[in-house]
Design an enzyme around this catalytic site. Structure first.
Site, PDB file in Angstrom:
ATOM      1  CG  HIS A  62      -1.704  -1.198   1.443  1.00 26.03           C
ATOM      2  ND1 HIS A  62      -1.941  -1.734   2.689  1.00 26.03           N
ATOM      3  CD2 HIS A  62      -2.335  -2.010   0.558  1.00 26.03           C
ATOM      4  CE1 HIS A  62      -2.694  -2.813   2.559  1.00 26.03           C
ATOM      5  NE2 HIS A  62      -2.936  -3.016   1.280  1.00 26.03           N
ATOM      6  CE  LYS A  72       1.750   3.396   5.267  1.00 26.62           C
ATOM      7  NZ  LYS A  72       1.287   2.163   4.624  1.00 26.62           N
ATOM      8  CE1 TYR A 132      -0.129   1.778   9.149  1.00 24.14           C
ATOM      9  CE2 TYR A 132      -0.156  -0.250  10.419  1.00 24.14           C
ATOM     10  CZ  TYR A 132      -0.693   0.565   9.429  1.00 24.14           C
ATOM     11  OH  TYR A 132      -1.788   0.137   8.734  1.00 24.14           O
ATOM     12  CG  ASP A 168      -4.032  -6.111   0.343  1.00 29.19           C
ATOM     13  OD1 ASP A 168      -4.202  -4.947  -0.078  1.00 29.19           O
ATOM     14  OD2 ASP A 168      -3.764  -6.362   1.528  1.00 29.19           O
TER      15      ASP A 168
END
Length: 182
Positions: A62, A72, A132, A168
């Site tokens: 992603h 991130k 995260y 996904d």
């Protein structure tokens, strides 16, 4: 904190520099000054938490397009996962290359994922939890994904995925016009 640059410029593994005694240890997991001294993002607007119940759950790959691209900082807080980043920065010397590392609750290692990288992971044990920090708000209109097994990139996964979301699984083959244009 101990910053180790990965083979993909601008991406880092971050290990805790523990100070311990008979009670346990203390370690800093974030320091604005240390991140800034390496020209890393220091402002985070969201903190995300994901739990994957089954070993072999794959989440990824992603990312968001500019101007909503995300940085991130990923850490596994329960269980273990293999974390993967893929360089999709236009003009980068390492464009299309990936890097993976094991993040576990025990090693407390973090992955710093710069803007312009796709990110994903596969869980190595049941009930793996990731935490995260993200420096940009989620923007569905800027969201993109690269299929985990796109032959263009040949990402190496340590185990075969068992659980994937339809989203996904169905990411399209890489097409620079769609994957990189905002």
């Amino acid at each position: 904190m101990i910053f180790t640059e990965t083979p993909l410029k601008g991406a880092f593994l971050i290990d805790l520099e523990k100070r311990g005694d008979d009670r346990g240890f203390f370690a800093r997991a974030f320091c604005e000054k240390e991140f800034a001294s390496r020209q890393l993002s220091t402002r985070f607007v969201q903190v995300n938490n994901s739990l994957s119940a089954q070993r072999g759950t794959l989440r990824g790959m992603h990312y968001q397009l500019h101007p909503k691209a995300e940085t991130k900082v990923v850490r596994c807080i329960r269980g273990g996962l293999h974390d993967v980043i893929l360089d999709l920065r236009k003009g980068s010397a390492t464009f299309g290359q990936s890097f993976g590392a094991e993040l576990t609750a025990e090693n407390r290692r973090m992955m710093y994922v710069p803007k312009g990288f796709a990110h994903g992971f596969i869980t190595l044990v049941d009930n793996t939890e990731a935490f995260y920090f993200v420096d940009e708000f989620y923007a569905p209109e800027a969201e993109r994904g690269v299929r985990w097994n796109d032959p263009r990139f040949g990402i190496k996964w340590p185990i075969a995925p068992v659980v994937l979301s339809d989203k996904d699984r169905e990411h399209r083959d890489f097409d620079s016009t769609w994957h990189l244009s905002s």
